[in-house]
Write an enzyme that holds these catalytic residues in place. Structure first.
Site: not given
Ligand code: NDP
Length: 451
Positions: A131, A171
């Site tokens: 991430k 995201d």
């Protein structure tokens, strides 16, 4: 190992995580939730506790923190911090989104990256976990500023990513506009048209049909499956959705398609309740085209919609709830309100939106609870399908992608269900998701030796 000695080891590990990762509360929370599920599997399968597998799982393979300096429209120099945490690549290349939001820090990126390991393993599509992101706030910035920021961000990030290495996606704060700018700069620097380096691309240049819809659609399919196991149906249900971004919009779309009615959407300033059900066309126009706020929705919708500044959507009584904004957005008080309002299922579109204490309240009340790492895995699943299409230079029709998504979500539900039964906690999707993900990743790590 006995159950008691396993418990002791897990408790010691939890303390160690806090000691070694000070001031990272979100990461502690995500790690603790997983560790609390592992006792039965470690007792039954002691080989998965060997070779420091759990300790290795908790330590990212690589963490990159970097400076991003860029120029705003007034010509002023600005500085942000960029992150990429490459957590685990045993099942496949690191895969996970980029978040641009002022709240992003190492703790947030690590919690998201850690969750991603399990989520990606559950998809069964051969992707590892990672991430990244930045504390850059795209809100209120011009397209040109967002472009310059994305270019500066990629100027460092490009050396760490690649179709077979690490494949970021979107995201919070990173949608198709940002993916386009990131991809453009990657191509410029490397002189390679490497479609598989990023997912969530436009469908005209390597993106997959159905990726934009995948997380929201997938979550609703997971919810429908949870209800089906209880002999219930989604049709005719009233639903609460929080957030008004990518996940929330396509959650509303799928709810309506399956005959449920989404009553709410929200943003960080307030929420809208629309007794006739959210008007999807209007919501898309305001959020996707105009980049407006949910307050604008209420103003244009007419009498059926009310805007409530502050507060939270969980105040509205409904049958099901799909938190789709951000972490820890549903707390103990909200859970108690939901239970009092008769909620029957909560399925997480966002990552870790329900606090641990709130989860306990929901589960004690017999509410079906789908954790994000299972329920919102549809997004990364279609990203993995995008990688497949890119590697074969193929373009699959929307129908094929949607069928595959539906099948992946059914499989994830099934593996969580079966795993929970196998370890003596029937209907407990948290144990199911954590243990099934853990088994898959640690088996791959064990087979690949100590690295
Ligand atoms: P978007 O940026 O498209 O939308 C985020 C939405 O959540 C906005 O409405 C935003 O409101 C709201 N929000 C964000 N932060 C806060 C906050 N601190 N308080 C209240 N509201 C907030 O993001 P996505 O829809 O892509 O992501 C939403 C969630 O889903 C995240 O948890 C993400 O990690 C998760 N997720 C996303 C996936 C994807 O494919 N995009 C895949 C799997 C999970 P505002 O505009 O006011 O900030």
């Amino acid at each position: 190992m006995t159950a008691a000695s396993t418990q002791e080891r897990l408790a010691a590990l939890q303390k160690e995580i806090v000691r070694r990762n000070p001031a990272q509360p979100e990461f502690h929370q995500a790690a603790s939730e997983v560790l609390q599920s592992l006792e039965p599997v470690l007792t039954a399968r002691p080989e998965l506790a060997e070779a420091a597998l759990i300790e290795r799982l908790l330590e990212p393979e690589r963490q990159v923190v970097f400076r991003v300096s860029w120029q705003d429209d007034e010509g002023r120099a600005r500085v942000n911090r960029g992150f990429r945490v490459e957590f685990n690549s045993a099942p496949g290349p690191y895969k996970g989104g980029l978040r641009f939001h002022p709240s992003v820090n190492l703790s947030v990126v690590k919690f998201l990256g850690f969750e991603q390991i399990f989520k990606n393993a559950l998809t069964g599509l051969g992707v590892g976990g990672g991430k990244g992101g930045s504390d850059f706030d795209p809100r209120g910035r011009s397209d040109a500023e967002v472009m310059r920021f994305c270019q500066a961000f990629t100027t460092e990030l490009y050396r760490h990513i690649g179709a077979g290495t690490d494949v970021p996606a979107g995201d919070i704060g990173v949608g198709s506009r940002e993916i386009g700018f990131l991809f453009g700069q990657y191509r410029r620097i490397t002189n390679r048209w490497e479609a598989g380096v990023l997912t969530g691309k436009g469908t005209g240049w390597g993106g997959s049909q159905g990726r934009t819809q995948a997380t929201g659609y997938g979550n609703v399919l997971f919810l429908a499956e949870m209800l089906r196991r209880r002999g219930q149906d989604l049709a005719g249900r009233q639903a609460l959705v929080s957030g008004s971004g990518n996940v929330a919009i396509y959650t509303v779309e799928k709810l309506h398609e399956l005959g449920a009615r989404a009553l709410t959407v929200s943003d960080s300033a307030g929420y809208v309740v629309d007794e006739k059900g959210i008007d999807l066309e209007l919501l898309k126009q305001i959020k996707e085209v105009e980049r407006g706020r949910v307050r604008d929705y209420a103003e244009r919708r007419g009498a059926s919609a009310v805007y409530v500044p502050g507060g939270s959507v969980w105040e509205v009584p409904a049958d099901v709830a799909l938190p789709s904004a951000t972490q820890n957005e549903l707390n103990v008080a909200d859970a108690l309100t939901l239970v009092r309002g008769g909620v029957q299922a909560v399925s997480e579109g966002a990552n870790m939106p329900v606090t641990p204490e709130a989860v306990r309240i929901l589960r004690d009340a017999g509410v079906a609870y789908g954790p994000g790492k299972a329920a919102n895995a549809g997004g990364v699943a279609v990203s993995a399908l995008e990688m497949r299409q890119n590697s074969g230079r193929e373009t699959w029709p929307r129908e094929r992608v949607e069928n595959e998504l539906a099948s992946v979500m059914r499989d994830i539900h099934e593996v969580c269900w079966q795993t929970a039964e196998r370890y003596g906690t029937p209907g407990d999707y948290v144990t199911g998701a954590n243990v099934a993900g853990f088994e898959r990743v640690t088996e791959a790590m064990l087979a690949q030796g100590l690295l």
